[in-house]
Design a protein around this motif. Sequence first.
Motif, mmCIF file in Angstrom:
data_model
loop_
_atom_site.group_PDB
_atom_site.id
_atom_site.type_symbol
_atom_site.label_atom_id
_atom_site.label_comp_id
_atom_site.label_asym_id
_atom_site.label_seq_id
_atom_site.Cartn_x
_atom_site.Cartn_y
_atom_site.Cartn_z
ATOM 1 N N ASP A 182 0.828 -1.207 0.000
ATOM 2 C CA ASP A 182 0.000 0.000 0.000
ATOM 3 C C ASP A 182 0.863 1.257 0.000
ATOM 4 O O ASP A 182 2.048 1.219 0.324
ATOM 5 N N HIS A 232 -6.034 3.032 -4.179
ATOM 6 C CA HIS A 232 -6.023 3.170 -2.708
ATOM 7 C C HIS A 232 -6.585 4.553 -2.354
ATOM 8 O O HIS A 232 -6.288 5.073 -1.287
ATOM 9 N N HIS A 264 -5.815 9.051 0.178
ATOM 10 C CA HIS A 264 -5.807 8.192 1.366
ATOM 11 C C HIS A 264 -6.883 8.618 2.364
ATOM 12 O O HIS A 264 -6.628 8.792 3.559
ATOM 13 N N HIS A 291 3.551 -2.214 3.210
ATOM 14 C CA HIS A 291 3.605 -0.817 2.757
ATOM 15 C C HIS A 291 4.932 -0.539 2.068
ATOM 16 O O HIS A 291 5.940 -1.204 2.359
HETATM 17 ZN ZN LIG Z 1 -2.636 3.124 3.120
#
Ligand SMILES: [Zn+2]
Length: 308
Positions: free
Chosen positions: A36, A101, A105, A232
């Motif tokens: 992510d 995503h 965010h 991540h």
């Molecule tokens: Zn995120």
Amino acid sequence: MIPTKLMGALTGLMLSLAVSEPAAARQPVEIALTFDDLPAHAPLPPGETRLGVAQALIAALKAAKTPPVYGFVNAVQLEKEPASAPGLDAWRAAGFPLANHTWSHVNLNQVTLAEFEADLLRNEPVLQAKMKGQDWRWLRFPYLAEGDTPEKRDAIRAFLAERRYRIASVTMSFGDFAWNEPYARCKALGDEAAIRELEDSYLKAATDSFDYYRALSATLYGRDIPYVLLMHEGAFDARMLPRLLDLYRQRGVKFVSLDQAERHPFYRADDKPAAVAAPVTLESAMAARGLPLPPQTWSLSTLAAVCR
Ligand SMILES: [Zn+2]
């Protein structure tokens, strides 16, 4: 002379081994890796670049011969940190796909449905441009927040289904994101001893969470589901990924694509146009059965104070 109670326990153990061991030996544990917050996550340590982080992750994934790994993009970073842009191109050049995503965010539990949808749509042009002819219609909810009311949960699913999105669930996570900020601080201080401790606690969290989610799955279904692991695009993740992938390999993990993992019936809620009764995480599946969650044996709570 073995006491009756112990004998019973031993028999039970032998029975459970007899039932589960051959199956475990035949079946590798499947994990789909996902990353992510591309192309920029958490502060960078001095001297490192966003492109360097992306390249290190890609090199580790290539060395482990994983199937293509989805990276979930927040295109707002291309404006905030234009130098991060080549990281997305490197990801694509490696043959790895990108998906949504949201642009900035946003947390669906903290904004209106209309605001969330607008932010998600604002992210699409970058994905369309970088993923020509390929499947970028996966959404990873920021903060894994799927809506704070039943109405919102239903409405976002209807919106996603209409736009042919699938939801990228998370069924394994150890909070990898939380090591990136302390790492940047420790690097700035040149505190190598503290960095070694970060390495140890990161690998312990990965090991413990692996056992934890497998235990939930075993309690619920008597076997492993294919797991979707949340990671991540951070500098410490890049530093640790070769060791992390080794750790999983040593435990018999076979890396699979997100698409492959989500074909399993556990993930049947992920492409439904309305919220369904099926749980979306192993934790919610436990709650749905009224089963208590076992205590977690790893913790992120000490990381905030490291290298202050
Ligand atoms: Zn995120």
